[in-house]
Each structure stands twice: as structure tokens, then as C-alpha cells.
Scaffold this motif. Structure first.
Motif, PDB file in Angstrom:
ATOM      1  N   VAL A  10       2.225   1.236   4.479  1.00  0.00           N
ATOM      2  CA  VAL A  10       1.298   2.038   5.288  1.00  0.00           C
ATOM      3  C   VAL A  10       0.742   3.194   4.460  1.00  0.00           C
ATOM      4  O   VAL A  10      -0.434   3.549   4.564  1.00  0.00           O
ATOM      5  CB  VAL A  10       2.002   2.541   6.563  1.00  0.00           C
ATOM      6  N   THR A  11       1.579   3.787   3.617  1.00  0.00           N
ATOM      7  CA  THR A  11       1.101   4.860   2.737  1.00  0.00           C
ATOM      8  C   THR A  11       0.000   4.354   1.813  1.00  0.00           C
ATOM      9  O   THR A  11      -1.048   4.999   1.657  1.00  0.00           O
ATOM     10  CB  THR A  11       2.268   5.413   1.895  1.00  0.00           C
ATOM     11  N   ASP A  12       0.203   3.197   1.214  1.00  0.00           N
ATOM     12  CA  ASP A  12      -0.798   2.629   0.317  1.00  0.00           C
ATOM     13  C   ASP A  12      -2.092   2.307   1.066  1.00  0.00           C
ATOM     14  O   ASP A  12      -3.194   2.562   0.565  1.00  0.00           O
ATOM     15  CB  ASP A  12      -0.262   1.359  -0.347  1.00  0.00           C
ATOM     16  N   VAL A  13      -1.954   1.751   2.257  1.00  0.00           N
ATOM     17  CA  VAL A  13      -3.134   1.424   3.056  1.00  0.00           C
ATOM     18  C   VAL A  13      -3.878   2.702   3.445  1.00  0.00           C
ATOM     19  O   VAL A  13      -5.120   2.759   3.405  1.00  0.00           O
ATOM     20  CB  VAL A  13      -2.742   0.611   4.302  1.00  0.00           C
ATOM     21  N   ALA A  14      -3.141   3.738   3.829  1.00  0.00           N
ATOM     22  CA  ALA A  14      -3.782   4.995   4.224  1.00  0.00           C
ATOM     23  C   ALA A  14      -4.563   5.598   3.055  1.00  0.00           C
ATOM     24  O   ALA A  14      -5.687   6.091   3.232  1.00  0.00           O
ATOM     25  CB  ALA A  14      -2.740   5.980   4.731  1.00  0.00           C
ATOM     26  N   ARG A  15      -3.998   5.560   1.859  1.00  0.00           N
ATOM     27  CA  ARG A  15      -4.715   6.071   0.686  1.00  0.00           C
ATOM     28  C   ARG A  15      -5.998   5.278   0.443  1.00  0.00           C
ATOM     29  O   ARG A  15      -7.061   5.845   0.149  1.00  0.00           O
ATOM     30  CB  ARG A  15      -3.815   6.009  -0.545  1.00  0.00           C
ATOM     31  N   ALA A  16      -5.891   3.964   0.566  1.00  0.00           N
ATOM     32  CA  ALA A  16      -7.068   3.129   0.360  1.00  0.00           C
ATOM     33  C   ALA A  16      -8.124   3.380   1.445  1.00  0.00           C
ATOM     34  O   ALA A  16      -9.326   3.412   1.157  1.00  0.00           O
ATOM     35  CB  ALA A  16      -6.666   1.654   0.340  1.00  0.00           C
TER      36      ALA A  16
END
Length: 403
Positions: A10-16
Motif C-alpha cells: 500500500v505504501t508503494d501504491v500510495a507513492r505511485a
């Protein structure tokens, strides 16, 4: 609750998602993005988590489905989907069920809020700079005020985030400023009353410096921003201590060849800047041919000025004067130390132009790298970061000694 692995996803998706927000906002349309998950309860739960993250980050128009609805995706949707890479990142959400959903959504929103607080957006000044003709400029600032200042004149029309690697590098020892092109970002209600020529865009450099309380600075010009940097240094030499010009695309009349890319962009912008109807036609055709040539990793940022016919029209109006102005008349007035950087194989901005400019700037040194162009510049591949740091150290030493 989310597992540690799911929280990282979720962290990676939020950054993207944050990174595609400028493009999603500019489009003002629904972007349908497939998750790659099999239809069913788990997929529906993952979609709910994604929707909550998008809402927390204020990224508009994103709709998620397990495999897409069969409709052909636009270039913009394809690029956003590739950047989010949901199929790879969301497999860890597969076990989610309706019973887990409320807690998972709440936790995902907290993760997204933390990502937002730590994101590139933290560099955005809370107020805009206002240039001499009333143009509002979104300004970004990093590093400690009072340190030697560096102003980044980036490629016209590109989100400031494209410069993030440079800002993070230079802010370790400098007070770094940049801005986003006039008329192309934020709320612009009277674009047609704004100036578009190179002189007013050079004045934007000083509006940004004034806004941040900076009297003198090194100015770095990237691609077309090299022309703005030259114009600023020639117009107000007392405020520009030194320059670095990176893969500049220069109009030099008949004195120097131009890359086909430069020549084609000039013709395209001249056509599209004529009126909005023409711009709409050109934009529609142009975006359909772009996908194969878009740079991996930054395509979602590079596409920004092509997002709508209106934005494309404005981009051509603002960028056209930079690509068209003959810079030969500026060079005699630029006597500051200058670093000119190009490469042997740049096919977008002819290296011969940089060589020609360096030969005629009294205080210039030329560096020709084996490889690179105006897109690899923004990923800081090769030795470009070290070149910049070394040059700044050398030109700042006499200033510090004098002080």
C-alpha cells in the motif's frame, strides 16, 4: 488489519498514486486501471482499499477493476497503470475479505497520509510567487535558507517532481528553488492575458528568487530551461552568480545543425500555438503516437502537458518561444562561469549546439559525456550529479573566500 507485506504494498501504491496525481488532475476524466486480480470478493476489497487511498491523496478520477472492462485504454491510462503496477503490488491483498475491509481501509488511509506527508509535495511553498505580469508560479524549495542558492530552470511544462533527484542531491548543501511553468499549473483563469515570450519567462526566475528571499543564485537550465537560464543571466547578471546548461536545445540560426526532434517540435508547436482548434487536432494525433517513445519511470510526468487539448495549446504557446528564440544575441552578455553539458549521442538536442554555445561563452567549460539526453538527465544516470556538485564547489569557493 494489513500484514507487514500488505502495508509495504500500500505504501508503494500510495507513492505511485501521488506521482500520477498531476496527470490525473489535468485530465479531468475517469482513468480506468485494472488490478490484475481475479474477480470476486478479494478483488472487490482490494479495489475498495485503492479507492480509499486515492481519496486520502486527493487523486481524482481513478477507477479500479479486476481486469478492466474490455474497453481500449488511452495512452494516459496505460502509462498510469504501468506506473502503479497494481498486478504485482496487490497480490498480497488477495486474502482480504469483507470482514477485514473496514480495518484495512482505515489502516490504508493512515499509510497514505504518512506517504503524503513525506512526499515530494512537502517542498511546495504554501503561497505562489507572482511574476511581473501577474502570472502565478507554483514554487518548490528545499535545503537550508542562507546556504548558497541554486535555481532549477526545468524543461518547460513538466511537473516539478521530474527534478526530484536533483533537488534531493543539491539540497544537502544548498538552498534549492524551482517552479512550474507559467499558465500550465494551478488555477489559471486568464491565460490569454499572460506573457509567453522568453523575456517574461526569464523574469520568472527572479520572481521565484524574490519570493524565497534569495538575492543571488546559481541557475541550472535543463533542456529548454537552458534558454531561460541564459536569458536570465544576460538580463540580470548581478543576480546570477554562475550557470550550468544541461542538454540545451538552442536555436542558432544557420550557424549550427539541429536534431530532428528539435526541428519537429518547433514545427509542431508553431502549428498548435496558432489557435485552440488546431491544437486540439494536433494533440489528438500526437498522443496516439507517443507511447513507444515515452521514457520508462517518468512517462507519467512527461505526458502532463499533453493531457488535454487546452493544456497542450498552452504548452505550445509557452514552450514555442523558448525553442524558437535565437540565443546568439544573448551570449556576449553572459560572462559568469558556465558549465555546458551534453553527450556524444543525444538525439533530441544536437550536441553541436552545446559545443557552439560553449565556444562563444567567455567563461564556459564544456563537458561531453559518452551517453545521455534530456530524459536520462532527470534520472541522473551517469556522472551528471557529480559534475554538478564539483562545478558548484569550484565556483562557490572564490565567493566564500571573498566573503
Amino acid at each position: 488489519m494489513l500484514s507487514d507485506e500488505a502495508r509495504r504494498a500500500v505504501t508503494d501504491v500510495a507513492r505511485a498514486m501521488l506521482s500520477v496525481r498531476p496527470l490525473a488532475q489535468a485530465r479531468g476524466a475517469v482513468s480506468r486501471l485494472p488490478t490484475g486480480l481475479e474477480p470476486g470478493e478479494s478483488a472487490a476489497c482490494a479495489e475498495a482499499v485503492l479507492t480509499a487511498v486515492a481519496a486520502e491523496l486527493e487523486v481524482p478520477g481513478l477507477e479500479f477493476g479486476p481486469r478492466g472492462d474490455g474497453a481500449e485504454q488511452s495512452v494516459f491510462e496505460l502509462v498510469m497503470a504501468e506506473h502503479l503496477d497494481l498486478a504485482a503490488r496487490l497480490v498480497v491483498l488477495g486474502p482480504l475479505t469483507a470482514g477485514d475491509l473496514a480495518a484495512a481501509v482505515a489502516e490504508a488511509r493512515k499509510v497514505a497520509a504518512k506517504v503524503a506527508a513525506e512526499s515530494f509535495g512537502r517542498h511546495r511553498r504554501p503561497t505562489d510567487a507572482v511574476s511581473a505580469d501577474g502570472a502565478r508560479l507554483q514554487v518548490y524549495e528545499a535545503g537550508e535558507p542562507g546556504r548558497p542558492a541554486v535555481v532549477l530552470a526545468s524543461a518547460c511544462g513538466m511537473p516539478a517532481e521530474l527534478c526530484e533527484p536533483w533537488i534531493e542531491l543539491l539540497a544537502r548543501d544548498h538552498h534549492v528553488l524551482t517552479w512550474e511553468s507559467r499558465g500550465l499549473f494551478g488555477a489559471v483563469t486568464q491565460f490569454d492575458t499572460l506573457g509567453h515570450d522568453t523575456a517574461v519567462q526569464a523574469a520568472d526566475v527572479f520572481a521565484v528568487m524574490d519570493h524565497c528571499g534569495v538575492e543571488r543564485a546559481h541557475v541550472m537550465g535543463f533542456c529548454g530551461g537552458s534558454v531561460i537560464a541564459l536569458a536570465a543571466a544576460a538580463a540580470r547578471p548581478e543576480r546570477v552568480t554562475s550557470l550550468s546548461l544541461w542538454h540545451g536545445a538552442y536555436e542558432l540560426g544557420g550557424d549550427c545543425p539541429k536534431a530532428d526532434h528539435h526541428r519537429n517540435m518547433q514545427a509542431l508547436m508553431e502549428m498548435a500555438a496558432g489557435d485552440r482548434d488546431t491544437a486540439a487536432g494536433v494533440q489528438s494525433v500526437f498522443v496516439q503516437t507517443m507511447l513507444a517513445g515515452l521514457p520508462p519511470g517518468t512517462a507519467h510526468l512527461v505526458l502532463y502537458p499533453y493531457a488535454t487539448p487546452e493544456l497542450f495549446y498552452r504548452y505550445c504557446r509557452v514552450n514555442g518561444p523558448i525553442t524558437d528564440i535565437d540565443v546568439r544575441g544573448m551570449l556576449a552578455g553572459v560572462r559568469q562561469p558556465v558549465l555546458v553539458v551534453t553527450s556524444e549521442d543525444d538525439s533530441t538536442a544536437d550536441p553541436a549546439g552545446s559545443r557552439w554555445v560553449a565556444d562563444r561563452l567567455p567563461g564556459a567549460e564544456l563537458r561531453v559525456e559518452p551517453h545521455g539526453d534530456h530524459m536520462s538527465l532527470f534520472t541522473m544516470s551517469g556522472a551528471v550529479g557529480a559534475l554538478a556538485v564539483d562545478f558548484l564547489a569550484r565556483v562557490e569557493s572564490p565567493l566564500q573566500a571573498a566573503g
